[in-house]
Design an enzyme around this catalytic site. Sequence first.
Site, PDB file in Angstrom:
ATOM      1  N   HIS A  67       0.839  -1.209   0.000  1.00  0.00           N
ATOM      2  CA  HIS A  67       0.000   0.000   0.000  1.00  0.00           C
ATOM      3  C   HIS A  67       0.869   1.252   0.000  1.00  0.00           C
ATOM      4  O   HIS A  67       0.682   2.161  -0.816  1.00  0.00           O
ATOM      5  CB  HIS A  67      -0.911  -0.051   1.233  1.00  0.00           C
ATOM      6  CG  HIS A  67      -1.783   1.146   1.406  1.00  0.00           C
ATOM      7  ND1 HIS A  67      -3.158   1.076   1.327  1.00  0.00           N
ATOM      8  CD2 HIS A  67      -1.510   2.453   1.678  1.00  0.00           C
ATOM      9  CE1 HIS A  67      -3.672   2.275   1.531  1.00  0.00           C
ATOM     10  NE2 HIS A  67      -2.687   3.125   1.753  1.00  0.00           N
ATOM     11  N   GLU A  68       1.838   1.305   0.923  1.00  0.00           N
ATOM     12  CA  GLU A  68       2.682   2.490   1.052  1.00  0.00           C
ATOM     13  C   GLU A  68       3.668   2.604  -0.104  1.00  0.00           C
ATOM     14  O   GLU A  68       3.995   3.708  -0.556  1.00  0.00           O
ATOM     15  CB  GLU A  68       3.437   2.461   2.387  1.00  0.00           C
ATOM     16  CG  GLU A  68       2.536   2.496   3.612  1.00  0.00           C
ATOM     17  CD  GLU A  68       1.649   3.727   3.658  1.00  0.00           C
ATOM     18  OE1 GLU A  68       2.034   4.775   3.073  1.00  0.00           O
ATOM     19  OE2 GLU A  68       0.565   3.647   4.266  1.00  0.00           O
ATOM     20  N   HIS A  71       2.072   4.336  -2.970  1.00  0.00           N
ATOM     21  CA  HIS A  71       2.107   5.793  -2.795  1.00  0.00           C
ATOM     22  C   HIS A  71       3.459   6.354  -3.218  1.00  0.00           C
ATOM     23  O   HIS A  71       3.543   7.362  -3.936  1.00  0.00           O
ATOM     24  CB  HIS A  71       1.871   6.156  -1.325  1.00  0.00           C
ATOM     25  CG  HIS A  71       0.455   6.042  -0.877  1.00  0.00           C
ATOM     26  ND1 HIS A  71      -0.597   6.643  -1.542  1.00  0.00           N
ATOM     27  CD2 HIS A  71      -0.097   5.422   0.208  1.00  0.00           C
ATOM     28  CE1 HIS A  71      -1.729   6.382  -0.901  1.00  0.00           C
ATOM     29  NE2 HIS A  71      -1.446   5.644   0.151  1.00  0.00           N
TER      30      HIS A  71
END
Length: 379
Positions: A67-68, A71
Amino acid sequence: MRATFVLGRIAGVRVGVHWSVLFIFGLIAFGLSQGRLPETYPGSAWAVYWAAGLVTAVIFFASLLAHELAHALVARRNGVEVDDIVLWLLGGAARLRSEASSPGAELRIAGIGPLVSLLLGGLFALATWLLDLASVSRVVVEMAAWLAGINVLLAVFNALPAAPLDGGRLLRAFLWWRTGDRLRATAGATAAGRVFGWLLVGLGMVAFLRTGSFGGLWLALIGWFLITAATAEGRQAQLRGELAGVPVRDAMTPEPLTVPAATTVADFLTGARYRYRHSAFPVTEDEAPVGLVTLDSARKVPRDEAHAVSVRDVMVPLSQTTVVEPDSPLADLLPRMEPGAEHRVLVVDQGRLAGIVSLSDVSRTVAWLMDNEGRRAGT
């Protein structure tokens, strides 16, 4: 949030872990191995449940990392440099060096995280179905089902329109697009974050008082974190607005006192030129900066060893110190600064030390700017 230890780099992005991860890792592993798995499918050995719980916890944190990392990679594609990714108690955070240049870039950077979590949830749901069809162990099927549910929940929660969640950044992108004012957009997103945080605190406390469950306190803790983070983000946005257009050289302390790397800790602590002035000093070797040493770190060396230990041995190396150029925007440096002498920023110009910056330097610059604005407004 600083990493307690660094795992390494993925796609050029440094990945670290905060010590608080151990708490949530243990909570997930214990909850699954001693609760959900044996209650849903009893009859297996305790070692099987513990192995399943530990493996599931590891995969869960790998999902958070994905997820990170999404980003971070999308941020870099949109011209925003990434400091690192840190996994911690309440999830993870990708620390960006600057803000997106447009509402569209903000939308892409913020939106990719929930999309990745939703995609992972779908993949784990598919895996659950396929494993069930293949008559694999029910414990393994339950592991996949839990991972599917938690990733979908992570996607939905992060998409809520409240800063500092990804949904808050999506809300800011929308408000920025509508108003053309990034500062007003940030104020709106952070206000939504505080309201949502207080709502979670209220719901959590009511649930705890009525049922006495730990889940209520956990919900209240998440709410309090959102309030704190949203408030800090709002204040930082105001500071960034005040500091727009100001270079680092206007805030730094130029030509700071330095310590040669070969200096012993004893000489550093007793030397007259280092006493009563600062709590941190740049460390140099052949006139080039190589790190940062603090009085606190030097004082931790036992007295009987201080004459044999050099400053190089106790300093924060340059690779772990924030380094900027004199003409870098001070507003872009602000998100990377943290309290504490060990977090001073070194200003380097073509390999030579030009200055040092602390949060007090930034505060003094902001006060000077606001004072000048007040004077202009009064004339």
